[in-house]
Motif scaffolding. Structure first.
Motif: not given
Length: 572
Positions: A404-409, A41-52, A245-248
């Motif tokens: 983001r993958i490197v950051a997670a590790l 749900l957060l990824a969907f929201r943040d993805s389109f907000l980033a596009m806008c 954040d990665l999904l976004a």
């Protein structure tokens, strides 16, 4: 036949009667059905907000144009007309055209002269202003509102957009800390969606500019990242936020493809703004952050949310965890009955009376100035890379995925300060090296530039994580957004960096490298938060930089986390 019985118990080492939210969150798990739904749900929201947020990159894109030459348009009126070579100057994007002979001096032309569209009928040493322009395409605001000869109007759209973001981060932070994360998560996308759709029907430039400001001033904010940090236990919060954040990032990368297939700016805006209206259903799908509820004495609601998570994840809480929930629910009922009135929540100004908090706000703001300058500057300077502009933008978005993958590790294993220092030190080396690599091996320069960009992306995300971990829950979003607002000075200066190329080739990259040393050094002055719980009040926030045994809690953070004891019996 083998059967296993597994019993999971919360550690009995917690202090008797002390509510251990981190232990309960660990029992509930970090990647169950509830958390995975929240991530999507957060990824969907943040993805389109980033596009806008990046819409003006294509909607207000610069378009090639030429002057209308009335003497020749009847012969051939296309943008690439064959007579351009002798009727227009060689300079591209100019708002002047060659003066025809009959306009130079009427006395110098024979009365019987018949004007034709030919090279001999234009003066090569005189030009005149255009009366009208013809554009290569009409997909952009620039062409539709005829801004070719007024370039300041085109850049003003981006300026107004960023100016609105300054107000947005301040407003959203105050609302989020006072009324909850859910208000911002649901409310701001709806405002952005409605304002963007109205903007797509703009009848003139000034109407578009007004709604560009309203969209950014009343929308956006970073409540999603705050909620993701507060949803899971201490040892999983970085991993959870990185995945969100990665999904976004992956979702926002589709913007380039959407703009490629829907190039006309009005249709493009409707394609990316309309989906945000779906977020209205988040009212029923997303719960308020438990930490915020507890910090605001809404214990009964917090217990309801925790029990809901346990039910969806199909997890049976331990008896001690259930007893903790019953205790705080009882406290909530007592407060409602007036037996134990809740303590007054500290106002933002009272929080800022703490010198340590003020110093941290200033330190993080200084880091954000450097971080946003480098991050935005690298994107702006990479716009000159050859190739398909739509695919280039998608590629820049996807570059953030491996970071983001490197950051997670790394942020979980090596703490916060060391990775940030290393990332920005490498960022400095990569950018400066890319500036002095010979042109004969240009590919190596581009590779170093890309590595520098990845280090910058890693550093910006890490700084956001640290910023949200050093401030108390009651004012976490407000203080983070105040620092972020001051830090946007860097993004204001970043568009000027291409001018440095006039003085030395590669000078912008050298400047990026030197500025990157700022957060590399300033991060050393911030407290290490990787092994600490998120502070709920000013006192716990101030004690973050003290040894853990001096904070009045258990000797180590790990002791506060649930220890899992598994007993296995086998029967044949």
């Amino acid at each position: 036949m083998v059967s296993k019985e597994t019993s999971i118990k919360v550690s009995e080492e917690s202090k008797e009667g002390q509510f251990n939210l981190d232990g309960i969150l660990s029992e509930l798990g970090s990647f169950g059905k509830y958390q995975l739904l929240l991530l999507l749900l957060l990824a969907f929201r943040d993805s389109f907000l980033a596009m806008c947020n990046f819409n003006y990159v294509f909607a207000a894109a610069e378009v090639n144009f030429r002057c209308v030459v009335p003497e020749c348009e009847s012969l051939e009126s296309g943008f690439n007309a064959s007579w351009r070579s002798f009727a227009l100057p060689n300079e591209p994007g100019t708002c002047r055209r060659l003066t025809p002979l009959d306009a130079v001096s009427n006395s110098s032309v024979d009365d019987q002269f018949t004007y034709t569209c030919a090279p001999d009928n234009f003066t090569w040493n005189r030009t005149m202003n255009c009366d009208k322009l013809i554009y290569e395409d009409y997909n952009s605001i620039v062409a539709e509102f005829d801004l070719g000869c007024e370039p300041w109007k085109r850049t003003m759209i981006g300026t107004v957009h960023n100016l609105g973001l300054v107000f947005s981060f301040i407003i959203s932070g105050l609302i989020s800390d006072k009324y909850g994360r859910k208000v911002i998560i649901v409310g701001t996308p709806l405002v952005v969606g409605v304002a963007g759709l109205i903007k797509s029907f703009s009848v003139n430039y000034w109407m578009l500019l007004v709604f560009e400001f309203l969209e950014t001033a009343l929308g956006y904010g970073n409540a999603s990242m705050v909620l993701s940090l507060e949803t899971v236990s201490q040892n999983q919060r970085v991993m959870f936020s990185c995945i969100a954040d990665l999904l976004a990032c992956i979702g926002s990368a589709f913007f380039g493809l959407i703009a490629w297939k829907v190039p006309y700016w009005r249709h493009l805006m409707r394609a990316i703004y309309a989906p945000l209206l779906v977020v209205v259903f988040y009212i029923f799908l997303i719960d308020e952050g438990v930490r915020w509820l507890l910090a605001h004495n809404k214990n009964h609601e917090a217990v309801r949310v925790l029990n809901k998570v346990a039910k969806i994840n199909n997890i049976q809480l331990s008896k001690k965890a259930q007893q903790m929930l019953m205790n705080i629910a009882g406290e909530s009922k007592s407060q409602q009955a007036g037996e134990n009135p809740p303590s007054e929540r500290p106002h933002l100004l009272s929080v800022l009376r703490s010198k340590k908090i003020v110093v941290r706000v200033l330190l993080i703001a200084a880091c954000f100035i450097c971080c946003t300058f480098v991050y935005n500057g690298t994107i702006i300077n990479s716009a000159s890379v050859s190739g398909n502009k739509y695919l280039n933008l998608s590629a820049l978005m996807l570059v953030q995925v491996p970071t983001r993958i490197v950051a997670a590790l790394t942020l979980t294993r090596f703490g916060r300060k060391a990775p940030i220092c290393v990332a920005y030190t490498l960022c400095c080396l990569f950018f400066i090296s890319s500036a002095f690599i010979p042109q004969s091996i240009w590919w190596l320069s581009v590779l170093f530039y890309l590595f520098g960009k990845m280090c910058s992306s890693y550093g910006v995300f890490s700084m956001y994580v640290v910023a949200m971990e050093v401030f108390p829950t009651t004012s976490r979003n407000s203080l983070t957004n105040i620092a972020n607002t001051v830090g946007r000075l860097g993004s204001v200066l970043a568009p000027q960096t291409p001018l440095l190329e006039k003085y030395m080739t590669g000078l912008p990259s050298v400047v990026f490298g030197l500025v990157a040393l700022g957060p590399a050094m300033l991060a050393l002055l911030l407290p290490e938060t990787s092994q600490a719980d998120l502070p709920d009040d000013v006192t716990s926030a101030e004690n973050l930089d003290k040894p853990h045994e001096e904070q009045g809690v258990d000797n180590t953070t790990q002791d506060e986390l649930p220890r899992i004891a598994v007993s296995v019996t086998r029967e044949k």
